[in-house]
Design an enzyme around this catalytic site. Structure first.
Site, PDB file in Angstrom:
ATOM      1  N   GLU A 650      43.235  48.165  36.489  1.00  0.00           N
ATOM      2  CA  GLU A 650      42.382  49.353  36.595  1.00  0.00           C
ATOM      3  C   GLU A 650      43.234  50.611  36.741  1.00  0.00           C
ATOM      4  OE1 GLU A 650      39.801  48.898  39.918  1.00  0.00           O
ATOM      5  OE2 GLU A 650      38.282  47.764  38.833  1.00  0.00           O
ATOM      6  N   GLU A 739      36.380  41.963  35.359  1.00  0.00           N
ATOM      7  CA  GLU A 739      35.997  42.065  36.772  1.00  0.00           C
ATOM      8  C   GLU A 739      34.637  42.739  36.895  1.00  0.00           C
ATOM      9  OE1 GLU A 739      39.007  43.660  39.429  1.00  0.00           O
ATOM     10  OE2 GLU A 739      37.467  44.705  40.571  1.00  0.00           O
TER      11      GLU A 739
END
Length: 813
Positions: A650, A739
């Site tokens: 991320e 995710e």
């Protein structure tokens, strides 16, 4: 395991890491190496069987069997002499060959190089290192302390270091000091990090100058080498090993012992014929009956890497008493994985014997538990036992007399380790074929230490071993059971050469169904079927030491996902990497890498897909570290269709590196290049703003045929707005939801079931793969398990699950 060689001041005594293994060496058995290979080494600065990356001048020629390259933005590199190169990278205009390239072929027979390295004996200036797990060479005294460039201060080829293991060898000098000795490491990759000059030659499987730059001077060791005549050499065409036993001549390939004088009544604990899928007294998991070495069907069991046979504890024996284990086995293609042949003890425990084999290297390995009580430790007993004809049938025996461990292959003594105190106070089951790819037939277990002549008799087939009744923990019955077939001396070894076609395993095996994954247009598809492949599963929590989630990086967890959740076919190993987070890979690389490898190997064993996740928020800051890590992972596991590489989790818009797509893309391109040196498997790349702005990637995708782009969501916070923005690009680029959570984006809060199910339905409609965050027992809403769950590895009852866990379980069942 990467072995690190750091430069400090040169002193007269060299400290060399050695095991207590003896290779049957005596001074009278040493002689000058009888090969022309030695003379040729000193003519080169660098010789590699496979690829090489150089970032400095070479004062002598290079011989590179694979591809030679430098990097796009590097300076001009000049190589002296007439070199040989298998192929050149597109940046070959960065490399100048002073006297051109040789027209003839690669100047070395690599089997001869491997044989030489396996036989070189230590002497005053020659150091042989049998690499061991958890061993780091961080004070190697081979470099001089001078910053002068005078070769007289550079060790000038007076030292040679020979590495016989397969682990990476890293040259990492400090303060600009240079590496003096020559290196021979034909089974390993050599990496040179940071700036230095390499004074000696380097002979390696591959070479990568991944630091600032390294000049290759080639002032190599050219003195006479001593060779151990009786040391095992690399694979040859001979049907029997060339190693002579200590007390008796090696049985010849055609001669057999004159008779059998081995008494089975007192010594034989068990004989497991493995001629069928149901063996009295043992549990068979996934084995397929196939032909044995004589072509008799059924005569053996074939295991595809996930099946095995588990036999009762009494067969593993107890205490520190003498014992012997023997088996006929034939390895199949193992994809660079250590195949488990015989093991006593449960997975993950420090076991009495763990005999493993890597056929593509022709190398046998034995690990064991040494010491007792608080001093007990799992250590390697043998690591470099070379086996001839690695894909043929072989007869392996390991004996232990309470002090010495001896390995025999095809009736001949291969290696002995003396003074081994094994910690075997706890009874363990016997596991046959755990992680083995190939066939195994007769396994015999004896309560005593077999003499060498008796091993030779068993190999020759003159001893008729009693059959299955001895599986009971009692003595062999007085009445003679029906003998198993005698192996005629003239038919020793394999007579059936056809590879078995195993039946599909009884348990679900998603990888067997889908095979490798590839990108076609905007979809991730199965190479086997050509249809979209949707993966569903769980992400583990951060791997960081001390964060609590690391206990779930366990083989048993992966097994539970594979066997208890019908629709689960994916597990994600989220390896924390950033220095902002304690216990991460930045601080504890060995520990975090070991956790990831445990999960990867379990996924391979149980036929699950596995995402290796570089769980970072500012990965661009450590591009080189990421490239090194993924290069190693690709080299080790890139041949398995199970493995998916997620190179960036991320990107953080508030982080030091920012999250603009050009910088993310540049980082990803460099890391992907490291992966592609060894693997074409699927790669997933994170996108800006916590992997939510996939449109940036759609506008400028990475030029690689097998890359997908990550998006993440947390259902209580992210709803139709984010989903619509992502949906705009779902038909133009391949997407992978690596995710998602059912709660707020902080990982906490209440479950939003309605929003979660809307996301799931949308992903299903586009065949988008997903992993739920997180299989953990932290006290927060996103956790799958309640805090303090009674069992880490499962199976778990519904009372063990959080509200999020109950919802996710319903999606995976």
């Amino acid at each position: 395991m990467v072995f690190l060689l750091k430069a400090f001041a040169l002193i007269s005594t060299v400290v060399v890491g050695r095991s207590n293994t003896t290779w049957l060496r005596a001074s009278s058995r040493l002689a000058a190496c009888e090969t022309s290979v030695v003379k040729e080494f000193s003519k080169f600065a660098l010789v590699t069987k496979n690829n090489a990356v150089i970032k400095g001048n070479a004062d002598k020629p290079v011989a590179v069997g694979g591809e030679l390259s430098t990097v796009e933005d590097w300076n001009q590199v000049t190589v002296a002499g007439t070199s040989y190169v298998g192929s050149l990278h597109a940046t070959n205009n960065k490399i100048t060959f002073a006297e051109g390239l040789a027209a003839d072929g690669f100047p070395f027979d690599w089997e001869e190089v491997e044989a030489l390295a396996s036989k070189i004996a230590p002497s005053t200036n020659v150091h042989v290192i049998e690499q061991q797990a958890d061993q780091v060479f961080d004070n190697f005294d081979f470099l001089d302390a001078s910053d002068e460039h005078s070769k007289s201060n550079r060790n000038d080829g007076q030292t040679l270091v020979v590495f016989t293991g397969t682990e990476d060898v890293r040259i990492s000098p400090v303060w600009g000091r240079c590496f003096g000795p020559s290196i021979i490491a034909p089974f390993a990759r050599v990496l040179a990090s940071d700036w230095c000059s390499v004074e000696g030659y380097i002979i390696a499987e591959s070479y990568d100058a991944n630091g600032i730059g390294q000049n290759l001077r080639g002032e190599g060791y050219g003195q006479e080498l001593l060779c151990d005549r009786e040391k095992t050499i690399a694979p040859t065409a001979s049907p029997a090993p060339s190693v002579a036993p200590v007390s008796a001549p090696t049985p010849s390939p055609t001669a057999s012992p004159t008779g059998c004088d081995l008494s089975f009544d007192d010594a034989l604990v068990a004989h497991v014929p493995l001629s069928r899928a149901d063996i009295a007294g043992c549990d068979v998991v996934g084995g397929t009956p196939v032909a044995d070495r004589l072509g008799v069907t059924p005569g053996a069991l074939y295991f595809g890497g996930s099946g095995y046979v588990e036999c009762p504890e009494h067969m593993a024996l107890d205490g520190n008493s003498s014992r012997s284990y023997c088996a006929w086995a034939r390895a199949g293609v193992s994809n660079r994985f250590w195949n488990g042949l015989l093991r006593t003890g449960a997975e993950g425990e420090c076991t009495l014997f763990d005999l493993r084999y890597r056929p593509e290297l022709g190398r046998l390995r034995l690990d064991g538990s040494r010491g007792s009580g608080s001093t007990s430790a799992c250590k390697s007993i043998f690591r470099s036992v070379s086996v001839p004809d690695p894909y043929d049938w072989h007869f392996f025996c390991v004996t232990y007399d309470g002090a010495d461990v001896v390995v025999y292959v095809d009736g001949a003594l291969f290696a002995r380790s003396e003074g081994v105190a094994l910690d075997t106070s706890t009874q363990n089951p016997l596991l046959i074929g755990r992680r083995w790819t190939g066939s195994i037939s007769d396994v015999t277990i004896f309560s005593g230490n077999l003499a060498e002549k008796h091993v030779a008799q068993l190999y020759a087939g003159v001893c008729e071993v009693p059959a299955a009744p001895s599986l009971r923990p009692t003595a062999v019955p007085a009445a003679a059971p029906t003998p198993s077939p005698t192996v005629p001396p003239s038919t020793r070894g394999p007579t059936s050469t056809s590879e078995p076609t195993p039946s599909p395993p009884a348990k679900k095996n998603p990888v067997a169904a889908y095979g490798a994954l590839k990108v076609e247009g905007s979809k991730i598809v199965s190479v086997k079927t050509g249809e979209p492949a949707q993966l569903r599963g769980m992400s583990l929590f951060w791997s960081n030491d001390g964060w609590g989630g690391e206990k779930f990086y366990d083989r048993g967890v992966v097994e539970t996902l594979a066997t208890e959740f019908e629709r689960a076919n994916l597990v994600r190993a989220a390896m924390g990497t950033d220095p902002e987070h304690s216990g991460s890979y930045y601080y504890s690389p060995a520990s975090n890498r070991a956790k990831v490898e445990t999960v990867v190997e379990a996924a391979i064993e149980f036929g699950m897909y596995v995402v290796i996740d570089w769980h970072s928020h500012d990965a661009q800051a450590r591009t080189a570290a990421a490239a090194d890590f993924f290069r190693d992972m690709a080299q080790k596991y890139g041949g398995f269709p199970n493995v998916i590489f997620e190179v960036y989790n991320e990107p953080d818009p508030q982080g030091d590196q920012g999250d603009d797509w050009p910088s993310i893309k540049a980082y990803a391109i460099e890391v992907i290049a490291a992966i592609r040196a060894y693997s074409s498997n699927l790669v997933v790349v994170g996108t800006p703003n916590w992997s939510q702005e996939v449109g940036a990637a759609a506008g400028s995708p990475i030029d690689d045929p097998n890359v997908a782009y990550a998006f993440h969501f947390y259902a209580a916070a992210h709803k139709e707005g984010l989903r619509s923005a992502i949906a705009e690009h779902a038909t133009t680029i391949p997407l992978f939801c690596t995710e998602w959570g059912s709660v707020w984006y902080t990982g906490d809060g209440d479950v939003d079931e309605e929003s979660t199910l809307e996301w799931i339905a949308w992903m299903d409609s586009h065949s988008i793969s997903w992993a739920n965050w997180a299989l953990n027992d932290k006290n927060e809403g996103a956790s799958f398990l309640k805090p303090g769950v009674s069992t880490t590895t499962g199976p778990w009852d519904t009372s063990d699950l959080t509200p999020s866990g109950l919802l996710v379980r319903s999606l995976l069942s």
